[in-house]
Design an enzyme around this catalytic site. Structure first.
Site, PDB file in Angstrom:
ATOM      1  N   ASP A 107      -0.286   5.012   0.808  1.00 60.97           N
ATOM      2  CA  ASP A 107      -0.580   6.075   1.768  1.00 60.97           C
ATOM      3  C   ASP A 107      -0.569   5.552   3.197  1.00 60.97           C
ATOM      4  O   ASP A 107      -1.201   4.538   3.515  1.00 60.97           O
ATOM      5  CB  ASP A 107      -1.936   6.704   1.449  1.00 60.97           C
ATOM      6  N   ASP A 151       0.865  -1.171   0.000  1.00 63.26           N
ATOM      7  CA  ASP A 151       0.000   0.000   0.000  1.00 63.26           C
ATOM      8  C   ASP A 151       0.909   1.230   0.000  1.00 63.26           C
ATOM      9  O   ASP A 151       2.083   1.147   0.375  1.00 63.26           O
ATOM     10  CB  ASP A 151      -0.897  -0.026   1.233  1.00 63.26           C
TER      11      ASP A 151
END
Length: 222
Positions: A9, A7
């Protein structure tokens, strides 16, 4: 060769690039300041609570891309990278990527944030590929609409499955690093899920399942 999925963010970045881009647009005077900041914050909090309506959010967040000419967008993003993104790429995040790269793993970022924002970040991080929400473009300009399946929650799983078929990769020996409860559908699919500076829901889930919990923040806590 393992597939190492990340991922972006609040995982590889110490912050949320979608939210930061909205704040950057406000600071640059490219959107209506008070109302845009208010909505940007509302959507971010809904995301953090696991309550985001992704289509409503994309209608909001992609609209400025359709209103700003492409050359200006490119210059804005260059400044955005310098001011808001590079300072938030921590040494531990770069070291984690480097360890997987040294092992010969395939590095893939998968993120709900749109490709306009994230493609230069993925390039900065030196990963092998990127799956992101794709803004629609016609004749070289953004339309303000999304193209295909948003790369969010179960949509991340769908987009990854499409990518696996296209590339011949597989999840037989796979990692996924994420901070968010929104990524539980994909975390449950990989061989080695890892919670990174997780939100409360993911931290509880990871502890119950015996998943590793790590931090990629700087040791100083900055």
């Amino acid at each position: 060769m393992a597939l190492a999925i990340f991922d972006l963010d609040n995982t590889l970045l110490d912050g949320d690039s979608d939210y930061l881009w909205g704040r950057f647009l406000v600071a640059q005077g490219r959107v209506d300041g008070d109302s845009y900041e208010r909505e940007n914050h509302r959507f971010y909090e809904e995301y953090r609570r696991g309550q985001l309506d992704i289509q409503e959010f994309l209608a909001f967040s992609l609209k400025p891309l359709s209103e700003i000419p492409p050359p200006e967008l490119a210059e804005l993003h260059r400044r955005f990278m310098e001011q808001a993104i590079r300072p938030r790429i921590t040494a531990p995040a770069r070291e984690l990527l480097a360890r997987h790269r040294a092992e010969g793993d395939f590095l893939l970022i998968i993120t709900a944030t749109n490709r306009f924002i994230t493609a230069p970040i993925a390039e900065e991080l030196g990963v092998d590929d990127l799956l992101a929400t794709d803004p629609e473009q016609i004749a070289g300009r953004y339309t303000g609409r999304v193209s295909g399946i948003p790369c969010f929650r179960e949509g991340k799983v769908e987009r990854l499955e499409q990518w696996l078929k296209q590339t011949g990769q597989n999840l037989a020996d796979s990692w996924f690093y994420s901070d968010s409860r929104n990524d539980l559908p994909l975390l449950e699919r990989v061989t080695r899920p890892v919670a990174v500076d997780p939100d409360e829901t993911l931290a509880d889930h990871a502890a119950a399942r015996g998943w590793p919990i790590i931090s990629l923040r700087e040791s100083s806590g900055s």
